[in-house]
Scaffold this motif. Structure first.
Motif, PDB file in Angstrom:
ATOM      1  N   TYR A 146       0.872  -1.101  -0.324  1.00 41.88           N
ATOM      2  CA  TYR A 146      -0.093  -0.156   0.059  1.00 41.88           C
ATOM      3  C   TYR A 146       0.793   1.358  -0.219  1.00 41.88           C
ATOM      4  O   TYR A 146       1.765   1.494   1.233  1.00 41.88           O
ATOM      5  N   ARG A 147       0.520   1.933  -0.826  1.00 42.91           N
ATOM      6  CA  ARG A 147       1.281   3.418  -1.275  1.00 42.91           C
ATOM      7  C   ARG A 147       0.930   3.645  -0.738  1.00 42.91           C
ATOM      8  O   ARG A 147       0.924   5.756  -0.792  1.00 42.91           O
ATOM      9  N   HIS A 148      -0.359   4.650  -0.446  1.00 41.51           N
ATOM     10  CA  HIS A 148      -0.898   5.609  -0.031  1.00 41.51           C
ATOM     11  C   HIS A 148      -1.766   5.431   1.353  1.00 41.51           C
ATOM     12  O   HIS A 148      -2.054   4.788   2.365  1.00 41.51           O
ATOM     13  N   ARG A 149      -1.508   6.646   2.128  1.00 43.37           N
ATOM     14  CA  ARG A 149      -2.794   6.314   3.620  1.00 43.37           C
ATOM     15  C   ARG A 149      -3.535   6.109   4.221  1.00 43.37           C
ATOM     16  O   ARG A 149      -4.322   5.676   5.000  1.00 43.37           O
ATOM     17  N   TYR A 150      -5.140   6.197   2.572  1.00 47.80           N
ATOM     18  CA  TYR A 150      -6.039   6.337   2.988  1.00 47.80           C
ATOM     19  C   TYR A 150      -6.424   6.172   4.360  1.00 47.80           C
ATOM     20  O   TYR A 150      -7.531   6.478   5.057  1.00 47.80           O
ATOM     21  N   HIS A 151      -6.446   7.999   4.413  1.00 51.77           N
ATOM     22  CA  HIS A 151      -7.026   8.733   5.793  1.00 51.77           C
ATOM     23  C   HIS A 151      -6.783   8.007   7.026  1.00 51.77           C
ATOM     24  O   HIS A 151      -6.683   7.759   8.449  1.00 51.77           O
ATOM     25  N   GLY A 152      -5.343   6.808   6.569  1.00 59.27           N
ATOM     26  CA  GLY A 152      -4.756   5.886   8.240  1.00 59.27           C
ATOM     27  C   GLY A 152      -5.579   4.877   8.381  1.00 59.27           C
ATOM     28  O   GLY A 152      -5.672   4.705   9.814  1.00 59.27           O
ATOM     29  N   ILE A 153      -6.476   4.432   8.177  1.00 62.21           N
ATOM     30  CA  ILE A 153      -7.546   3.777   8.651  1.00 62.21           C
ATOM     31  C   ILE A 153      -7.552   2.251   8.169  1.00 62.21           C
ATOM     32  O   ILE A 153      -6.861   2.150   6.469  1.00 62.21           O
ATOM     33  N   GLY A 154      -7.251   0.830   8.840  1.00 64.41           N
ATOM     34  CA  GLY A 154      -7.186  -0.318   8.404  1.00 64.41           C
ATOM     35  C   GLY A 154      -8.071  -0.615   8.061  1.00 64.41           C
ATOM     36  O   GLY A 154      -9.733  -0.204   8.392  1.00 64.41           O
ATOM     37  N   VAL A 155      -7.984  -1.779   7.368  1.00 64.73           N
ATOM     38  CA  VAL A 155      -8.877  -2.914   6.596  1.00 64.73           C
ATOM     39  C   VAL A 155      -8.572  -3.810   7.010  1.00 64.73           C
ATOM     40  O   VAL A 155      -7.924  -4.744   7.230  1.00 64.73           O
ATOM     41  N   MET A 193      -1.874  -4.633  12.304  1.00 62.29           N
ATOM     42  CA  MET A 193      -1.851  -3.157  11.943  1.00 62.29           C
ATOM     43  C   MET A 193      -1.463  -2.134  12.028  1.00 62.29           C
ATOM     44  O   MET A 193      -1.754  -1.540  14.216  1.00 62.29           O
ATOM     45  N   LYS A 194      -0.930  -1.169  11.807  1.00 67.71           N
ATOM     46  CA  LYS A 194      -0.387  -0.102  12.736  1.00 67.71           C
ATOM     47  C   LYS A 194      -1.029   1.001  12.716  1.00 67.71           C
ATOM     48  O   LYS A 194      -1.675   1.737  13.830  1.00 67.71           O
ATOM     49  N   GLU A 195      -1.833   1.055  11.988  1.00 67.44           N
ATOM     50  CA  GLU A 195      -3.547   1.594  12.440  1.00 67.44           C
ATOM     51  C   GLU A 195      -4.268   1.275  13.350  1.00 67.44           C
ATOM     52  O   GLU A 195      -4.551   0.303  13.666  1.00 67.44           O
ATOM     53  N   LYS A 196      -4.644   2.859  14.393  1.00 65.88           N
ATOM     54  CA  LYS A 196      -5.654   2.130  15.533  1.00 65.88           C
ATOM     55  C   LYS A 196      -7.304   2.470  15.027  1.00 65.88           C
ATOM     56  O   LYS A 196      -7.917   1.580  16.159  1.00 65.88           O
ATOM     57  N   ILE A 197      -7.484   3.027  14.144  1.00 66.38           N
ATOM     58  CA  ILE A 197      -8.902   2.570  13.048  1.00 66.38           C
ATOM     59  C   ILE A 197      -8.982   1.300  11.886  1.00 66.38           C
ATOM     60  O   ILE A 197      -7.817   1.865  10.508  1.00 66.38           O
ATOM     61  N   VAL A 198      -9.860   1.015  12.419  1.00 65.44           N
ATOM     62  CA  VAL A 198     -10.366  -0.521  11.065  1.00 65.44           C
ATOM     63  C   VAL A 198     -11.019   0.376  11.024  1.00 65.44           C
ATOM     64  O   VAL A 198     -12.859  -0.197  11.452  1.00 65.44           O
ATOM     65  N   PHE A 199     -11.974  -0.482   9.597  1.00 70.04           N
ATOM     66  CA  PHE A 199     -12.710  -0.945   8.780  1.00 70.04           C
ATOM     67  C   PHE A 199     -12.760  -2.195   8.340  1.00 70.04           C
ATOM     68  O   PHE A 199     -12.086  -2.706   7.687  1.00 70.04           O
ATOM     69  N   PHE A 200     -14.326  -3.252   9.136  1.00 66.81           N
ATOM     70  CA  PHE A 200     -13.997  -4.404   8.555  1.00 66.81           C
ATOM     71  C   PHE A 200     -15.399  -4.549   7.950  1.00 66.81           C
ATOM     72  O   PHE A 200     -16.424  -3.757   7.138  1.00 66.81           O
ATOM     73  N   THR A 201     -14.693  -4.864   6.523  1.00 66.57           N
ATOM     74  CA  THR A 201     -14.992  -5.053   5.377  1.00 66.57           C
ATOM     75  C   THR A 201     -16.032  -5.594   4.880  1.00 66.57           C
ATOM     76  O   THR A 201     -17.111  -5.984   4.068  1.00 66.57           O
ATOM     77  N   ASP A 202     -16.513  -6.511   5.802  1.00 69.99           N
ATOM     78  CA  ASP A 202     -17.488  -7.458   5.854  1.00 69.99           C
ATOM     79  C   ASP A 202     -18.735  -6.993   5.576  1.00 69.99           C
ATOM     80  O   ASP A 202     -19.282  -5.751   5.838  1.00 69.99           O
TER      81      ASP A 202
END
Length: 438
Positions: A146-155, A193-202
């Protein structure tokens, strides 16, 4: 071999709402180290004019199909093999083979490596079909994917498939069953994951109560803050909502779809009962969780007053974020089959049309004109994301006053409003002529 893997946008547009593409991590995990692989995300970066690779792979949704075909024609060389997969492949594989050398139907776990092996041997097959039998396991982190930060949100993806059979939804065209990772594998991914905020894609995090409670108990010690999609049956259970909040949930995406019980029945939306919506909203807010509500307009029972009633409901209940979508006949769904059978499709394949534009009505509604449906949905979106409405909803709910929640609320509203203005009326594939796909 050199491989370039591309996630597409609907047209040439670098968005501000792009989520981290979880498929990149899956494909990297499945690709042997002897191959060189580069991932490009058109939703976050402009694509180059030319590409030099042995394999050029596209992940294709119905909305991005035309774009995939245009770019396949642009990037094809004597050296390259073009391969396509994704949701659209599950229902339109033969269409794809007019532009691709190979199509991967279903999961990548039991098709991608077979495809690569055949390419190495100079004999790629037209179709590779997943049997959906492999268990879902944790996906390791790979630096450089991943080459972009994507608002600092993990998936993170816990499951594939959905237990419901909504008539308008394309999930069942790709997944015939529901498969889930163990809570332990999910926790292992989250720890890395280094991100503190995560989105579950389910498509629906809630499969059954016992499994849900076990998952929430397992991930609670990780102190992640997360968002997910749930069905209405989860929202009716205070024990579930309490466990979600304690495990770090701060936002749920829910498909309200309609306030009209006849429309819900038409959609086969079994989990929904419009009469208890406001009670469920209060229950979710009582647990300090935001709501992202989605609505589908234009069912046969809908009349032109549906727009004002639905907008008033969303504003009155201070819903944080919404999508007001015209009903879309997606290929492979019951809605598409019914519209085709009744002669109500305005375009036989709207996703390939040289005139269909994002936000347009692709079928003939029963109780309004196509223009009324298109304009009504745009009016709702514009009103909902106007500054006065944002402020009214923000100050109307004490949950929004919490610092982290306030930040998420305002950021999501500003980004959503901006993206609506940027996308509405855009020609799928980009401002290109019919010759680009013919």
């Amino acid at each position: 071999m050199k491989i370039i893997f591309i996630r597409l946008n609907m047209f040439e547009h670098i968005g501000t709402d792009a989520m981290k593409p979880i498929l990149f991590g899956i494909i990297r995990h499945l690709t042997p180290e002897r191959h060189e692989i580069l991932f490009l995300d058109e939703r976050a970066e402009a694509l180059p004019d030319t590409l030099d690779a042995d394999i050029i792979a596209f992940s294709v949704e119905t909305y991005t199909a035309k774009r995939a075909y245009i770019l396949a024609k642009r990037y094809r060389t004597e050296r390259s093999t073009i391969v396509m997969g994704g949701f659209h492949a599950s229902v339109c594989a033969d269409e794809m083979l007019d532009y691709a050398d190979s199509v991967l139907i279903g999961d990548a776990e039991d098709t991608w490596l077979d495809f690569l092996t055949d390419c190495e041997n100079g004999k790629p097959q037209p179709k590779y079909i997943s049997h959906e039998t492999l268990p879902l396991t944790e996906i390791p982190e790979y630096p450089g994917v991943y080459r972009h930060r994507y608002h600092g949100i993990g998936v993170c993806q816990i499951s594939r498939g959905c237990k419901f059979h909504c008539d308008f939804c394309s999930i069942k065209t790709m997944y015939k069953c529901v498969r889930r990772k163990s809570p332990e594998d999910v926790a292992a991914e989250l720890r890395r994951m280094k991100e503190k905020i995560v989105f579950f894609t389910d498509d629906n995090l809630f499969y059954n109560k016992q499994d849900a409670l076990r998952l929430f108990e397992t991930i609670a010690p990780l102190k992640k803050r997360w968002a997910c999609q749930i069905s209405m049956d989860a929202a009716r259970d205070d024990e579930i909502l309490d466990a979600m909040q304690r495990a770090g949930c701060f936002l749920v995406l829910m498909g309200f779809e309609s306030l009209n019980t006849s429309s819900l029945a038409e959609m086969h939306k079994a989990a929904n009962a419009a009469q208890d919506y406001e009670m469920l909203i209060r229950r979710i807010y009582a647990h300090g969780i935001l709501i992202y509500g989605t609505f589908v307009l234009g069912c046969d029972a809908d009349t032109p007053d549906v727009f004002e009633r639905t907008l008033a409901f969303a504003v009155r209940n201070h819903i944080a974020v919404t999508n007001f979508n015209p009903l879309i006949p997606m290929p492979g769904t019951g809605v598409y089959a019914r519209m085709e059978r009744e002669g109500r499709l305005r375009y036989r394949k709207w996703w390939l049309s040289d005139t269909y534009r994002y936000g347009e009505t692709a079928f003939l509604p029963k109780n309004m004109t196509p223009e009324e449906l298109q304009d009504g949905c745009l009016w709702m979106r514009t009103q909902f994301y106007s500054l006065p409405c944002i402020l009214r909803r923000f100050f109307g709910n004490i949950v929004h006053m919490r610092p982290m929640i306030a930040f998420v609320f305002l950021l999501a509203n500003l980004i959503s409003g901006r993206e609506i203005r940027a996308k509405q009326g855009q020609l799928l594939g980009g401002e290109l002529g019919a010759s680009d796909t013919d």
